[in-house]
Design a protein around this motif. Structure first.
Motif, short mmCIF file in Angstrom:
data_model
loop_
_atom_site.label_atom_id
_atom_site.label_comp_id
_atom_site.label_asym_id
_atom_site.label_seq_id
_atom_site.Cartn_x
_atom_site.Cartn_y
_atom_site.Cartn_z
N TYR A 49 0.67 -1.34 0.02
CA TYR A 49 -0.02 0.04 -0.09
C TYR A 49 0.71 1.30 0.13
O TYR A 49 0.33 2.36 -0.34
CB TYR A 49 -0.91 0.14 1.24
N CYS A 50 2.17 1.13 0.62
CA CYS A 50 2.75 2.39 0.65
C CYS A 50 2.99 3.23 -0.72
O CYS A 50 3.49 2.56 -1.66
CB CYS A 50 4.08 2.32 1.24
N PRO A 51 2.48 4.55 -0.86
CA PRO A 51 2.34 5.01 -2.44
C PRO A 51 3.82 5.40 -2.73
O PRO A 51 3.96 5.80 -3.78
CB PRO A 51 1.36 6.03 -2.16
N ASP A 52 4.79 5.45 -1.76
CA ASP A 52 6.17 5.98 -1.94
C ASP A 52 6.99 4.98 -1.90
O ASP A 52 8.16 5.27 -2.04
CB ASP A 52 6.52 7.25 -0.97
N GLY A 53 6.67 3.68 -2.09
CA GLY A 53 7.80 2.69 -1.67
C GLY A 53 8.78 2.73 -0.59
O GLY A 53 10.03 2.53 -0.62
N ALA A 54 8.19 3.44 0.55
CA ALA A 54 9.08 3.82 1.62
C ALA A 54 8.98 2.56 2.56
O ALA A 54 9.76 2.48 3.52
CB ALA A 54 8.56 5.04 2.17
#
Ligand code: SF4
Ligand code: SF4
Lengths: 93, 400, 184
Positions: A49-54
């Protein structure tokens, strides 16, 4: 900063993937995710789910990449095990 | 095709024939009068197997140029053609093509813009696109259309240029007029125009990102780089023209002087009107009137220095535009020539003559009236009007 | 020959007026002349009066305006004479070539021109040979006979390269017949 004769041709980006060096972690203004390894079941929903690939996926655990994390809280919201808590950054400073 | 032959071709056919010999990889276009013949011929060449190119029948001009941008970014030799409303619809993508520095070649059969609906010639279309960062070459006849379509690919793809080029010819007047065109053989074209050598083609082995955000911290640097490249292209364009002249016995320049020696007044023209104007100059000269002609072939980049040099000895210049820039000083060409000459010592008077609007025929008589007006201005050493429309009925204009 | 000859064609949309101007230009080009062949820049509509032009010269042609004082006027459709001022600007020492059943004197009587009038019943020739009233090729035969602007052979060569097979054959026949049947 680069002058007009130093910037790359027509503003092309010639090194692939250099967006990685952009510190989006600086955009985090209020809260940051804090992960509890004990509660984590390694289900990887936060990683998806993380939209920033973090969320960084390791061998058998996940870690948070604060260099890129923008503090949106999606990982915390999606985690079925309550393993990610959003913590005020103001508390830290 | 063996040796070069003289073929009966109209301007559109001359463009299509030249494009075929330049062997583009991708053609994406949408037909529009008076450019239609180009698209028809090229699609026939492809269908008949005479040209091995990807022919994309786009659903609009915006899409056509978008497809060209993608193809050119891949490293393909890319061509399109349009006119009038079609060019207007491309407007957004024109800037993208030039800012990406993609060497796309586009023929434009110049046509007026609506409204009222008009399919006939004037230059409202390309003159309105003058700030889009494309090189613009204007042609007088089918021979020039042929020769400059070939040169356009060389110019666009040269590593010292890397800019898209519009090759313009007047709709109907040139596009639909059949003339004898001295063509080159395929091998002559091949030797003049080597295959494209793209600089940063899209390639999974060597990834590049094109078209990313340019924040205020970088935008001016990137744009100034483009401005310098555009300005610098003038010398490259001259070099390539000279090479073409030497190889094929032509005599082209970015501007051309006709009977300018000891001329006191000069008519400055662009496109097909230049031919008609030359006949008028001859008539005036027979009567002993000191009239000369300057034909501008390259409008973008504007050859400022060459204009200054060519016009340094005349008293008056009459600039014949083929469109109106509403609410300003006549046409764009007039304004730019004026601006270019402004800082000259003993600069000539410059008056504009927008004419030939929406297909109104321009005749030798019109140019004689213009030249007479210029001689009057020379005599009184004073300009009374910034411009006057020629070929329009009613007060303040010069005759139909 | 005059330094530059200007020809104006009159006809109706769908009759191949523009093609006629082009074929003539191509024939002159074959003879090493400089040429222009062009339509009167309009939207072509079936039946509407149409003009087309040809310029032929031994020197480069620079002028690009339409033709106002022609040396030759060619009328492809007899009914156009009612609708258009076909003789407007026609030079006194020029020619009017018309597709009509009328004799030259008869046609000339109703027109204000001093030019030589040459007629031919090109519609009949076209109907007989081509099966359709396409007079643009035959009328060139009459034009050549009257003016000797180009050689008959050059027109035939151009017709041969423009049309193929049987169509070329019958068109050439039509040109030849209109050449011989010209009423001068
Ligand atoms: S969603 Fe929660 S439990 Fe699943 S991997 Fe992420 S932190 Fe661990
Ligand atoms: S807070 Fe948002 S950006 Fe940061 S790790 Fe969680 S989902 Fe990703």
């Amino acid at each position: 900063m680069k002058t007009w004769d130093e910037v790359p041709f027509a503003g092309y980006i010639l090194e692939p993937g250099n967006a990685e060096s952009y510190k989006t972690g600086d955009w985090r203004s209020r809260q940051k995710p804090v992960l509890s390894q004990e509660k984590c079941t390694f289900c990887l929903l936060c990683w998806i789910y993380c939209p920033d690939g973090a969320i960084v996926r390791k061998e058998d655990a996940v870690e948070i990449d604060y260099y890129h994390c923008k503090g949106c809280g999606i990982c915390s919201y999606e985690c079925p095990s309550g393993a990610i808590r959003m913590k005020s950054e103001l508390e830290e400073t | 095709m063996v040796a070069g032959m003289v073929l009966a071709l109209n301007g559109d056919e001359a463009a299509a024939y030249a494009v075929k010999q330049c062997k583009p990889d991708v053609i994406a276009a949408y037909p529009i009068t008076p450019q239609t013949i180009i698209v028809e011929r090229l699609s026939e060449f492809v269908a008949d197997g005479e040209l091995d190119a990807e022919f994309i029948s786009a659903e609009s001009e915006h899409s056509a140029l978008s497809a060209c941008i993608g193809a050119s970014a891949m490293g393909a030799r890319t061509y399109t053609a349009t006119a009038s409303q079609g060019l207007a619809l491309m407007y957004e993508m024109l800037f993208v093509a030039s800012s990406f520095r993609l060497p796309i070649v586009m023929s434009v059969a110049n046509r007026a813009l609506n409204s009222p609906l008009n399919i006939w010639n004037d230059m409202s279309d390309t003159m309105g696109a003058r700030d889009c960062g494309w090189i613009q070459i204007y042609n007088e006849n089918a021979q020039e259309v042929y020769d400059f379509t070939i040169q356009a690919f060389r110019i666009a793809e040269d590593h010292g240029v890397l800019l898209p080029v519009m090759v313009c010819h007047d709709g109907f007047i040139v596009s639909h007029s059949t003339e004898g065109v001295e063509t080159l053989s395929d091998s002559e074209v091949d030797s003049f125009l080597p295959p494209r050598d793209p600089v940063y083609p899209l390639d999974v082995e060597r990834p590049v990102t094109i078209g990313c955000v340019g924040v205020p911290e970088y935008y001016p640097e990137i744009k100034y780089q483009q401005e310098v490249a555009t300005k610098k292209s003038i010398s490259k364009i001259k070099e390539i023209m000279n090479e073409f002249n030497e190889d094929f016995g032509r005599n082209y320049g970015i501007i051309e002087e006709y009977r300018m020696e000891d001329a006191e007044v000069a008519i400055l023209t662009i496109g097909s009107a230049s031919g008609t104007a030359k006949d008028a100059v001859d008539e005036m000269r027979t009567e002993g009137k000191p009239v000369g002609l300057l034909k501008l072939r390259l409008f973008r980049p504007l050859p400022v220095k060459d204009l200054r040099k060519a016009l340094s000895d005349v008293k008056v210049v009459g600039v014949v535009d083929r469109h109106i820039s509403f609410g300003a000083l006549g046409g764009a060409l007039n304004m730019e020539v004026r601006a270019a000459l402004y800082e000259m010592k003993d600069r000539p008077h410059v008056m504009g003559f927008p004419t030939g609007l929406g297909g109104r025929d321009i005749r030798v008589e019109h140019f004689i009236k213009i030249a007479d007006e210029l001689l009057k201005i020379a005599e009184r050493d004073m300009l009374e009007e910034d411009y006057r429309v020629v070929g329009c009925r009613g007060p303040g204009c010069i005759g139909p | 020959m005059r330094e530059m000859v200007e020809v104006r064609f009159h006809g109706r949309g769908g009759q191949g007026v523009v093609t006629a101007s082009r074929l003539l230009a191509e024939a002159a080009l074959l003879e090493g002349k400089r040429v222009q062949g062009f339509p009167a820049f309009g939207a072509e509509r079936e039946g509407a009066p149409i003009r087309a032009f040809t310029r032929i010269s031994s020197n480069p042609i620079r002028v690009r305006s339409q033709i106002y004082t022609p040396d030759v006027v060619v009328v492809l459709d007899p009914t156009v004479i009612r609708a258009e001022k076909v003789t407007e600007g026609l030079k006194d020492d020029g020619w009017l070539i018309a597709n009509t059943t009328k004799e030259p004197e008869e046609l000339k009587a109703g027109l204000a021109t001093k030019a030589k009038v040459v007629t031919v019943d090109a519609t009949r020739i076209a109907l007989e040979l081509l099966g359709a009233p396409r007079v643009n090729t035959p009328i060139l035969g009459t034009l050549v006979k009257a003016t000797q602007l180009v050689k008959l052979d050059s027109v035939i060569k151009v017709v041969k390269s423009t049309f193929s097979g049987r169509l070329a054959e019958v068109n050439i026949k039509a040109v030849e017949r209109a050449y011989h049947e010209a009423k001068i």
